[in-house]
Enzyme design. Structure first.
Site, mmCIF file in Angstrom:
data_model
loop_
_atom_site.group_PDB
_atom_site.id
_atom_site.type_symbol
_atom_site.label_atom_id
_atom_site.label_comp_id
_atom_site.label_asym_id
_atom_site.label_seq_id
_atom_site.Cartn_x
_atom_site.Cartn_y
_atom_site.Cartn_z
ATOM 1 N N HIS A 75 44.441 47.417 44.427
ATOM 2 C CA HIS A 75 44.998 46.288 43.662
ATOM 3 C C HIS A 75 45.666 45.345 44.668
ATOM 4 O O HIS A 75 44.985 44.628 45.387
ATOM 5 C CB HIS A 75 45.957 46.859 42.617
ATOM 6 C CG HIS A 75 46.426 45.912 41.556
ATOM 7 N ND1 HIS A 75 46.017 44.614 41.461
ATOM 8 C CD2 HIS A 75 47.302 46.093 40.525
ATOM 9 C CE1 HIS A 75 46.611 44.048 40.432
ATOM 10 N NE2 HIS A 75 47.397 44.913 39.838
ATOM 11 N N HIS B 245 34.894 43.139 42.224
ATOM 12 C CA HIS B 245 36.028 42.952 41.327
ATOM 13 C C HIS B 245 35.666 43.532 39.973
ATOM 14 O O HIS B 245 34.512 43.460 39.563
ATOM 15 C CB HIS B 245 36.339 41.447 41.186
ATOM 16 C CG HIS B 245 37.695 41.194 40.634
ATOM 17 N ND1 HIS B 245 37.957 41.218 39.301
ATOM 18 C CD2 HIS B 245 38.869 40.942 41.251
ATOM 19 C CE1 HIS B 245 39.235 40.978 39.109
ATOM 20 N NE2 HIS B 245 39.816 40.816 40.279
ATOM 21 N N ASP C 88 41.279 38.518 47.790
ATOM 22 C CA ASP C 88 41.927 39.180 48.923
ATOM 23 C C ASP C 88 41.161 39.060 50.224
ATOM 24 O O ASP C 88 41.687 39.398 51.279
ATOM 25 C CB ASP C 88 42.129 40.667 48.610
ATOM 26 C CG ASP C 88 43.074 40.848 47.457
ATOM 27 O OD1 ASP C 88 44.142 40.237 47.507
ATOM 28 O OD2 ASP C 88 42.740 41.571 46.505
HETATM 29 C C1 LIG Z 1 37.673 46.060 42.995
HETATM 30 C C2 LIG Z 1 36.898 47.331 42.692
HETATM 31 C C3 LIG Z 1 37.915 48.498 42.583
HETATM 32 C C4 LIG Z 1 36.184 47.162 41.350
HETATM 33 O O1 LIG Z 1 35.520 48.325 41.085
HETATM 34 P P1 LIG Z 1 34.603 48.574 39.801
HETATM 35 O O2 LIG Z 1 34.410 47.346 38.988
HETATM 36 O O3 LIG Z 1 35.180 49.760 39.128
HETATM 37 O O4 LIG Z 1 33.227 48.871 40.442
HETATM 38 P P2 LIG Z 1 32.653 50.307 40.746
HETATM 39 O O5 LIG Z 1 33.653 51.076 41.565
HETATM 40 O O6 LIG Z 1 32.166 50.901 39.478
HETATM 41 O O7 LIG Z 1 31.422 49.952 41.694
HETATM 42 C C5 LIG Z 1 30.142 49.543 41.213
HETATM 43 C C6 LIG Z 1 29.128 49.754 42.333
HETATM 44 O O8 LIG Z 1 29.402 48.835 43.415
HETATM 45 C C7 LIG Z 1 29.786 49.541 44.590
HETATM 46 N N1 LIG Z 1 30.929 48.848 45.159
HETATM 47 C C8 LIG Z 1 31.971 48.290 44.478
HETATM 48 N N2 LIG Z 1 32.794 47.664 45.309
HETATM 49 C C9 LIG Z 1 32.281 47.836 46.552
HETATM 50 C C10 LIG Z 1 32.693 47.417 47.828
HETATM 51 N N3 LIG Z 1 33.803 46.702 47.988
HETATM 52 N N4 LIG Z 1 31.926 47.767 48.888
HETATM 53 C C11 LIG Z 1 30.804 48.477 48.721
HETATM 54 N N5 LIG Z 1 30.354 48.903 47.532
HETATM 55 C C12 LIG Z 1 31.090 48.591 46.464
HETATM 56 C C13 LIG Z 1 30.154 50.949 44.130
HETATM 57 O O9 LIG Z 1 29.955 51.899 45.156
HETATM 58 C C14 LIG Z 1 29.211 51.136 42.984
HETATM 59 O O10 LIG Z 1 27.930 51.390 43.500
HETATM 60 P P3 LIG Z 1 26.944 52.461 42.764
HETATM 61 O O11 LIG Z 1 26.659 51.836 41.429
HETATM 62 O O12 LIG Z 1 25.783 52.569 43.664
HETATM 63 O O13 LIG Z 1 27.751 53.717 42.659
HETATM 64 C C15 LIG Z 1 35.876 47.638 43.796
HETATM 65 O O14 LIG Z 1 34.913 46.597 43.859
HETATM 66 C C16 LIG Z 1 36.512 47.864 45.171
HETATM 67 O O15 LIG Z 1 36.937 48.985 45.469
HETATM 68 N N6 LIG Z 1 36.603 46.797 46.000
HETATM 69 C C17 LIG Z 1 37.250 46.882 47.284
HETATM 70 C C18 LIG Z 1 38.749 46.809 47.089
HETATM 71 C C19 LIG Z 1 39.218 45.415 46.714
HETATM 72 O O16 LIG Z 1 38.840 44.438 47.345
HETATM 73 N N7 LIG Z 1 40.091 45.332 45.682
HETATM 74 C C20 LIG Z 1 40.704 44.071 45.308
HETATM 75 C C21 LIG Z 1 40.494 43.727 43.896
HETATM 76 S S1 LIG Z 1 41.188 42.135 43.577
#
Ligand SMILES: CC(C)(COP(=O)(O)OP(=O)(O)OC[C@H]1O[C@@H](n2cnc3c(N)ncnc32)[C@H](O)[C@@H]1OP(=O)(O)O)[C@@H](O)C(=O)NCCC(=O)NCCS
Length: 428
Positions: free
Chosen positions: A267, A306, A362
């Site tokens: 987050h 996101h 971010d």
């Molecule tokens: C933000 C976040 C938590 C959202 O997650 P989410 O909507 O729950 O998405 P999921 O975790 O279900 O991921 C969906 C798919 O994309 C992939 N993915 C998601 N974010 C990714 C990233 N930053 N890098 C690589 N792969 C990613 C996952 O591995 C998953 O792949 P799969 O379907 O093959 O298993 C996630 O994108 C993330 O961890 N990002 C990096 C941290 C970040 O920048 N957070 C700031 C948010 S403002």
């Protein structure tokens, strides 16, 4: 005719007609669907609330597919262009853009409340020299409730208004004190002649000069970053704010909890994680190997993806423009080229494109903060300052919403069934 959803229960053959309102069914309407008289009734299973609306809100609108973000109906791009943080905070908190006199009164009240009680300074001096500023922020927020016991009067509009002013005014002071403590310098008092962002920079960076005037480009850049971070509807920390507030705790305690949620790397800690990632990659030639590891599932490309935006985060576009202006003043952050290369590859790569992973707010904010002289530990604190406006607005909306009760999700129990107690000597 009103929209409805007809459900047939294959267990009993019975049909149920559930009203659809605002694109939702009421989860409680499922409860009437029972196998027999003994049955508790049907529930929905939604870990992490990915498809559950927990409130009606008038504050922030997001269309994740189209990349739209609006506060009270005003597009973020227009606010970032024409507004300032104090005006945007007023809009988020009270629903309308202030007229000139309302703005002047609001800005004056905020200015009058920026000072901290000396015991708060003493409390903060008690932290270890290397304490993380976000840990200090969270603890000091919780401690504020002991300084303002009147904040418990959450159903008094007057008290809520006073706590709102105190909070918006004091979060930059607390944040600056946390920063000064971590670098072993004396706390700087607020300067009432300066703007909200200008005064914050003064409390952070003033040394021996009698008057501190930040570079206007950096002051404006920080103010715009505050606008971009002021609210983001029902995210993790805001849900925590509402959940704690729903037990009728005072707003300082609720904000301590919300800030704790913001501390996590998924987050508010994400921009810190972006910089750590860029340092870890080290140089341009290591970028392809890093991308390969991410695609193999050995880590994430931080600052990408996101929960709601499945297209370019509108805030990331604005931030990219600000980055250019800031780097003209501060000199280019050496990690920028690597970030641009990562973005270029990711936006063309099938892995990221098919998963709709775009840069989020971010990805660039950390580079800007670092160029402005902030250590990475301060990043989540810089997020918490403007988000305080959003947290308070959402908390107040929750308190005045007759639909709301104490937050209490359900569970599916999957633990052992009843079993008799086993004495120590007989345990295997
Ligand atoms: C933000 C976040 C938590 C959202 O997650 P989410 O909507 O729950 O998405 P999921 O975790 O279900 O991921 C969906 C798919 O994309 C992939 N993915 C998601 N974010 C990714 C990233 N930053 N890098 C690589 N792969 C990613 C996952 O591995 C998953 O792949 P799969 O379907 O093959 O298993 C996630 O994108 C993330 O961890 N990002 C990096 C941290 C970040 O920048 N957070 C700031 C948010 S403002």
């Amino acid at each position: 005719m009103a929209d409805t959803l007809t459900v047939t229960d294959s267990r009993t053959g019975k049909q149920y007609v559930l009203p659809i309102e605002d694109g939702t069914i009421r989860a409680m309407d499922l409860r009437q669907i029972k196998k027999d008289g003994e049955d508790f009734g049907l529930m929905s299973y939604d870990p992490a609330f990915t498809n559950t609306a927990a409130c009606r809100s008038r504050v922030t609108f997001i269309d994740g597919d189209k990349g739209v973000l609006m506060y009270r109906g005003y597009p973020i791009e227009q606010l970032a262009e024409h507004s300032d943080f104090l005006e945007t905070a007023y809009l988020i908190l009270f629903g309308e853009l202030p007229q000139q006199k309302q703005y002047d009164d609001w800005a004056r009240q905020i200015t009058l409340h920026t000072m901290l009680h000396t015991n708060i300074a003493k409390l903060m001096e008690g932290f270890r020299h290397d304490a993380h500023p976000m840990g200090m922020f969270i603890s000091t927020m919780g401690a504020l409730s002991t300084f303002y016991p009147d904040a418990k009067e959450i159903f008094s509009e007057e008290s809520r208004r006073l706590q709102t002013v105190r909070l918006i005014a004091k979060v930059p002071s607390i944040s600056a004190y946390a920063f000064r403590h971590s670098i072993g310098r004396p706390f700087n008092q607020p300067d009432n002649d300066l703007s909200y962002a200008g005064n914050f920079l003064n409390m952070l960076f003033r040394m021996t000069e009698l008057k501190f005037n930040a570079h206007p480009v950096l002051e404006r850049a920080l103010d715009v970053l505050f606008i971009l971070h002021a609210d983001h509807e029902q995210n993790c920390s805001t849900s925590v704010m509402r959940a704690i507030g729903s037990s009728h705790a005072d707003p300082y305690s609720a904000i301590a909890g919300a800030a704790a949620a913001l501390y996590g790397p998924l987050h508010g800690g994400a921009n810190e994680a972006v910089l750590r990632m860029l340092h870890e990659i080290g140089s341009m030639q290591n970028v392809p190997a890093f991308i390969k590891r991410v695609k193999a599932g050995e880590g994430r490309l931080m600052g990408f993806g996101h929960r709601v935006y499945k297209s370019y985060d509108p805030r990331a576009k604005i931030i990219k423009r600000i980055a250019d202006l800031v780097f003209d003043v501060t000199g280019k952050n050496p990690l920028l080229d690597m970030a641009l290369e990562l973005e270029r590859i990711a936006l063309e790569d099938e892995y990221f494109v098919s998963r709709k992973l775009y840069p989020n707010v971010d990805f660039y904010s950390g580079l800007i903060y670092q160029a402005m002289g902030f250590p990475v530990d301060m990043f989540p604190v810089l997020f918490a300052i403007p988000r305080t406006a959003g947290w308070i607005a959402q908390w107040e909306e929750m308190l005045t919403d007759p639909d709301q009760k104490i937050a209490r999700p359900r569970q599916i129990y999957v633990g052992p069934t009843q079993r008799p107690y086993v004495s120590k000597e007989k345990r295997r």
